[in-house]
Structure formats: structure tokens, C-alpha cells
Scaffold this active site. Structure first.
Site, PDB file in Angstrom:
ATOM      1  N   GLU A 154      42.454  40.836  35.335  1.00 58.63           N
ATOM      2  CA  GLU A 154      41.821  40.829  33.999  1.00 58.63           C
ATOM      3  C   GLU A 154      41.485  39.440  33.460  1.00 58.63           C
ATOM      4  OE1 GLU A 154      44.311  43.238  31.468  1.00 58.63           O
ATOM      5  OE2 GLU A 154      44.344  44.890  32.902  1.00 58.63           O
ATOM      6  N   GLU A 269      43.140  51.729  39.413  1.00 57.38           N
ATOM      7  CA  GLU A 269      44.033  52.233  38.354  1.00 57.38           C
ATOM      8  C   GLU A 269      43.434  53.442  37.637  1.00 57.38           C
ATOM      9  OE1 GLU A 269      45.442  49.086  35.769  1.00 57.38           O
ATOM     10  OE2 GLU A 269      45.577  47.651  37.418  1.00 57.38           O
TER      11      GLU A 269
HETATM   12  O1  9MR Z   1      51.288  50.902  33.106  1.00 56.81           O
HETATM   13  C1  9MR Z   1      51.905  49.643  32.906  1.00 56.81           C
HETATM   14  C2  9MR Z   1      52.879  49.726  31.750  1.00 56.81           C
HETATM   15  O2  9MR Z   1      53.888  50.662  32.036  1.00 56.81           O
HETATM   16  C3  9MR Z   1      53.477  48.355  31.520  1.00 56.81           C
HETATM   17  O3  9MR Z   1      54.281  48.393  30.352  1.00 56.81           O
HETATM   18  C4  9MR Z   1      52.381  47.309  31.335  1.00 56.81           C
HETATM   19  C5  9MR Z   1      52.981  45.910  31.262  1.00 56.81           C
HETATM   20  O4  9MR Z   1      53.609  45.574  32.468  1.00 56.81           O
HETATM   21  O5  9MR Z   1      51.452  47.345  32.414  1.00 56.81           O
HETATM   22  C6  9MR Z   1      50.849  48.603  32.591  1.00 56.81           C
HETATM   23  O6  9MR Z   1      49.945  48.535  33.664  1.00 56.81           O
HETATM   24  C7  9MR Z   1      48.743  47.807  33.438  1.00 56.81           C
HETATM   25  C8  9MR Z   1      48.351  47.149  34.738  1.00 56.81           C
HETATM   26  O7  9MR Z   1      49.416  46.357  35.238  1.00 56.81           O
HETATM   27  C9  9MR Z   1      47.098  46.299  34.580  1.00 56.81           C
HETATM   28  N1  9MR Z   1      46.018  47.094  34.044  1.00 56.81           N
HETATM   29  C10 9MR Z   1      46.328  47.842  32.832  1.00 56.81           C
HETATM   30  C11 9MR Z   1      47.565  48.708  33.040  1.00 56.81           C
HETATM   31  C12 9MR Z   1      47.851  49.544  31.816  1.00 56.81           C
HETATM   32  O8  9MR Z   1      48.155  48.728  30.734  1.00 56.81           O
END
Ligand code: 9MR
Length: 373
Positions: A154, A269
């Protein structure tokens, strides 16, 4: 290897499943993906797999690869400088490898997973050393066993700079070259791995996502020209029924442009955020499945798209679920009766680990595009 052997291999982590948890007799998602020359996967957490045999079995039945949803991020690995906790990532890797499955490394750099101590250190001019140490520790441990890595996650943020780079810790500390530098750093510790740039918000026909697509293509072009060891592109594919419209020709055009760089593309994702959790379940499931199918039909028309992963397999665990403490607020907001589960239905399995219509949609999208189409 039979399914029984697969499961026995994971015996240390969970007990044998019951008949109830058995997957449907039809092709699994990984079988359908294979017939399309692709791989299917999902994000997962070791502690959930260990506690929930039905989830563990569904993951093994459906997935070629698992992505650590949280445990491999910098803040999860190194909450305090030099004190690293690999236990959950080790457990997930063990579960995957003992069952002949792959892990996709996620993610070395992400502005939302920098531990606070590193955030402060980078802002105070600590230089590249903490980043290098992090890469060395994670790739030194897993670089041989994990073949694909999200190196930078990102990096784009629209509306701030002409080059679209997010105005955050890394840009401020190291300037525009930090992405390229991160790829070289990763390459130094994982010579054989395929290194990915992973990005969200590239899906819809709305102004902000048009901008993001343009800026993302420009970034990939710059990285290629600079000789960064970029091997793959991750499109997160967090679909959202509150957004829209989705335009097949526009998304297909974007994938065509992206394919021009000769990199492999993964949908990393995939899930669907709903806009109305109060609608009847059948309606909700249909809307979720419809957009997933439309998106994947376009994605799988593109030969460069080699893999699809959903962000979680079952809605029992989803970042889109409404937390119990927020439920009252939510139901008041939508004028509901203040009851009912806060599950978002935008994943292939429901919270009771029953296949949902979105699973059929993914299956149908793979089946529409057999190998060599
Ligand atoms: O799904 C993930 C959530 O449980 C965590 O709290 C968060 C922080 O680590 O990250 C979420 O996953 C993200 C991913 O790593 C990057 N793209 C967006 C995802 C959803 O926020």
C-alpha cells in the site's frame, strides 16, 4: 497424499475433524484453480487453525497457499527492538509445510504495521539500519522456505503528491527511493524469491480509484526502469458493495496495462464488504457472489493472473466483521432491532464453516477459464 495423511501431518496443531466438517464432494477451489493453471489460497492465523479443526480442514481442502493475516508483520514480529516473536509465524509455516502447502510472505513494509518504537526511531533519523535488520531477521528465517513475498504494501495515496506516494514514515525518512531500496534489500536476503508490490483500491470505476490505477502503473514503470527486483504485483481486491460501479472493460484495460510489464499478478486479499447487513441472507449472499464472479471473470481472462487468495476463508473470522462492542451502535445506525450477528458475509464460507455462494462464484470463475483457454 490422501486427505487423512494430510490431516495426520498436522496432528500437532489440531485434532481430526468430524464428518460434519467435510468439504463438499465437488471440486475443491484448489482443484478448480489447478485446472485453470492457477493457485488458490486464503489468509489465516495459526491460533485459529489450532483451535478450530473445521477451519483447519476447510483451509487444507480448499487452499494451495496461506497468507499470514497478521503474524508476519513488523509490529507483530518485533514489538520491542530486538525482541522478536516468531512463534505464530513458525506455527503457520509448520502447518502449511507439513501438509504440503505454501505460505505467501506478508508483509515486510506497511505503513500500518511499523512498531511504534521503529516509527519513532525512523522519524528521529535512525537511518536504514532498523529496516535492514527487520528484513534480515524475517527473510533470514523464512526466505528459503517462502517463495513469494509482499515487500511493500500500500505505498500509494492519492491527492497528496504528483507521484502518488504515501506521505508517511518511510517516505519522510528515506525519500522516494525507499521502495526500490526495500526490493533490493529483500533480494539480498532472499535471492530466489518472487518479490511483490501489493496495493488496494484499484478495482472500481470511481475517480479515486482511477487515480490510484494511474499512479500505481506509473510506480511500477519507475521501479522497472530503475531495475528494482520486482517480480509480482498483488492486487488486494477488497471489493465493497458500498462503492461502485465496477466496470469490466475498465478493469480489463488496467490488467492489460499491468500485464505489459511482464510480471505475474496475484489477487491477494479478495473479500466483499457489504452495504446492508440487514437485508435477507439470501439477498446478501447473491450480491456478494455476483460481484466476486464479475471481478474474477475479468481477472482470470488475464493470463498474467496466476493466483487468487481470499482474505480469510470463513466469515467466522474477517476484518470486516463488526466487533461485539460496536454491534449496538451499528444496529441503531441502520435502524435495526439491536440484535443479530455482526458477520459480514463476503467470504467463501459462512461462520458455521458451510460453503457460501461466493465459493460457487470463485469455482465457476476458475471453471470458466480452463488451462490454455
Ligand atoms: O485483516 C487484518 C487485520 O486482522 C489486522 O488487524 C490488520 C492489521 O495488522 O491487518 C489486516 O489485514 C490487512 C492487510 O494486512 C493489508 N491489506 C488490508 C488488510 C485489511 O485491513
Amino acid at each position: 497424499m490422501s486427505r487423512r495423511n494430510l490431516l495426520l501431518g498436522a496432528g500437532a496443531l489440531f485434532t481430526l475433524p468430524t464428518e460434519r466438517a467435510r468439504a463438499p464432494e465437488r471440486a475443491s477451489l484448489r482443484e478448480a484453480a489447478a485446472r485453470s493453471g492457477r493457485r488458490f489460497g486464503a489468509a489465516a492465523r495459526a491460533e485459529q487453525i489450532a483451535a478450530e479443526p473445521d477451519l483447519a480442514e476447510a483451509l487444507l481442502v480448499e487452499c494451495d497457499a496461506l497468507t499470514p493475516e497478521i503474524s508476519m508483520k513488523w509490529d507483530a514480529i518485533e514489538p520491542e527492538p530486538g525482541r522478536r516473536d516468531f512463534s505464530r509465524s513458525d506455527a503457520l509455516l509448520r502447518f502449511a509445510t507439513e501438509n504440503g502447502r505454501a505460505l505467501h510472505g506478508h508483509t515486510l513494509i506497511w505503513h500500518r504495521s511499523i512498531p511504534p518504537w521503529a516509527e519513532a526511531a525512523l522519524a528521529e533519523g535512525a537511518g536504514w539500519a532498523p529496516v535492514a535488520a527487520h528484513f534480515e531477521a524475517v527473510l533470514g528465517r523464512y526466505g528459503n522456505e517462502i517463495a513469494t513475498w509482499d515487500v511493500v504494501n500500500e505505498p500509494i495515496d492519492t491527492g497528496h503528491r504528483m507521484d502518488g506516494l504515501r506521505d508517511g514514515t518511510f517516505l519522510r525518512a528515506f525519500g522516494e527511493g525507499y521502495i526500490e531500496r526495500a526490493f533490493h534489500e529483500a533480494r539480498a536476503h532472499a535471492p530466489g524469491a518472487v518479490l511483490f508490490l501489493n496495493e488496494y483500491g484499484l478495482d472500481y470505476d470511481i475517480p479515486v480509484e482511477r487515480d490510484r490505477r494511474y499512479l500505481f502503473l506509473k510506480l511500477v514503470e519507475r521501479l522497472r526502469q530503475a531495475g528494482a527486483p520486482l517480480g509480482g504485483i498483488g492486487l488486494q481486491g477488497h471489493l465493497d458493495l458500498r462503492k461502485g460501479p465496477f466496470s469490466e472493460p475498465l478493469f480489463a484495460g488496467f490488467l492489460r496495462d499491468l500485464s505489459g510489464f511482464g510480471l505475474e499478478i496475484h489477487i491477494t486479499e479478495l473479500d466483499v464488504r457489504e452495504h446492508d447487513l440487514t437485508a435477507p441472507p439470501l439477498v446478501r449472499d447473491r450480491l456478494v457472489a455476483e460481484i466476486a464472479k464479475r471481478y474474477l471473470d475479468v481477472a482470470l481472462d488475464c493470463a498474467a493472473v496466476r493466483a487468487v487468495s481470499t482474505w480469510g476463508l470463513s466469515t467466522r473470522h474477517s476484518w470486516l466483521a463488526i466487533e461485539p462492542e460496536d454491534l449496538d451502535f451499528y444496529w441503531r445506525l441502520v435502524g435495526g432491532q439491536g440484535k443479530g450477528p455482526g458477520f459480514n458475509r463476503g467470504l467463501p464460507y459462512d461462520s458455521d464453516m458451510r460453503p457460501a455462494p461466493m465459493r460457487e462464484a470463485i469455482l465457476a470463475a476458475f471453471e470458466r477459464r480452463p488451462l490454455g483457454f
